[in-house]
Design an enzyme around this catalytic site. Structure first.
Site, PDB file in Angstrom:
ATOM      1  N   THR A  50       4.073  10.048  40.473  1.00 40.54           N
ATOM      2  CA  THR A  50       3.157   9.183  39.710  1.00 40.54           C
ATOM      3  C   THR A  50       1.778   9.193  40.346  1.00 40.54           C
ATOM      4  O   THR A  50       0.770   9.396  39.669  1.00 40.54           O
ATOM      5  CB  THR A  50       3.712   7.734  39.665  1.00 40.54           C
ATOM      6  N   ALA A  91       3.264   8.561  35.140  1.00 42.59           N
ATOM      7  CA  ALA A  91       4.526   7.876  35.409  1.00 42.59           C
ATOM      8  C   ALA A  91       5.628   8.916  35.560  1.00 42.59           C
ATOM      9  O   ALA A  91       5.814   9.754  34.683  1.00 42.59           O
ATOM     10  CB  ALA A  91       4.880   6.919  34.268  1.00 42.59           C
ATOM     11  N   CYS A  92       6.339   8.858  36.690  1.00 43.23           N
ATOM     12  CA  CYS A  92       7.453   9.782  36.898  1.00 43.23           C
ATOM     13  C   CYS A  92       8.773   9.027  36.835  1.00 43.23           C
ATOM     14  O   CYS A  92       8.795   7.805  36.767  1.00 43.23           O
ATOM     15  CB  CYS A  92       7.308  10.526  38.225  1.00 43.23           C
ATOM     16  N   THR A  93       9.851   9.764  36.880  1.00 42.96           N
ATOM     17  CA  THR A  93      11.173   9.138  36.725  1.00 42.96           C
ATOM     18  C   THR A  93      11.488   8.157  37.848  1.00 42.96           C
ATOM     19  O   THR A  93      12.087   7.120  37.619  1.00 42.96           O
ATOM     20  CB  THR A  93      12.287  10.204  36.657  1.00 42.96           C
TER      21      THR A  93
END
Length: 103
Positions: free
Chosen positions: A16, A8-10
């Site tokens: 992601t 999960a990325c920002t």
């Protein structure tokens, strides 16, 4: 070895899925079973089941944000890294997971 994890990325888009793909490719190349859940802008995909988690030798969290349901990994060996680490050095990361899992 059985590896499960979450990426999960920002922003919840590119990193992601890049982290998921790199981790899966590196783990398979090492002869491991692997399943990586993504938590992105379109929600949770490839969701880990309770059985997936129970059967896993180790959990990799390639995350840049707080993820949903992290408590389900309680009692497991968990390694947290950034999505950038998973993307740039997936083979080293999988090797490190092997070291940790064997302790």
């Amino acid at each position: 070895m059985k590896i499960v994890g979450v990426s999960a990325c920002t922003v919840g888009i590119a990193h992601t899925y890049m982290a998921q793909q790199k981790l899966e490719d590196a783990a398979k190349a090492a002869g491991d079973e692997v399943k990586i859940e993504t938590q992105g802008t379109i929600g949770v995909e490839n969701e880990l089941t309770a059985q997936d988690i129970a059967d896993a030798d180790i959990v990799i969290l390639a995350i840049d944000i707080k993820i949903a349901n992290e408590e389900r990994f309680a009692g497991k060996k968990v390694v947290k890294v950034s999505t950038e680490t998973a993307i740039k050095a997936p083979n080293k990361l999988i090797a490190k997971l092997h070291e940790i899992a064997e302790k």
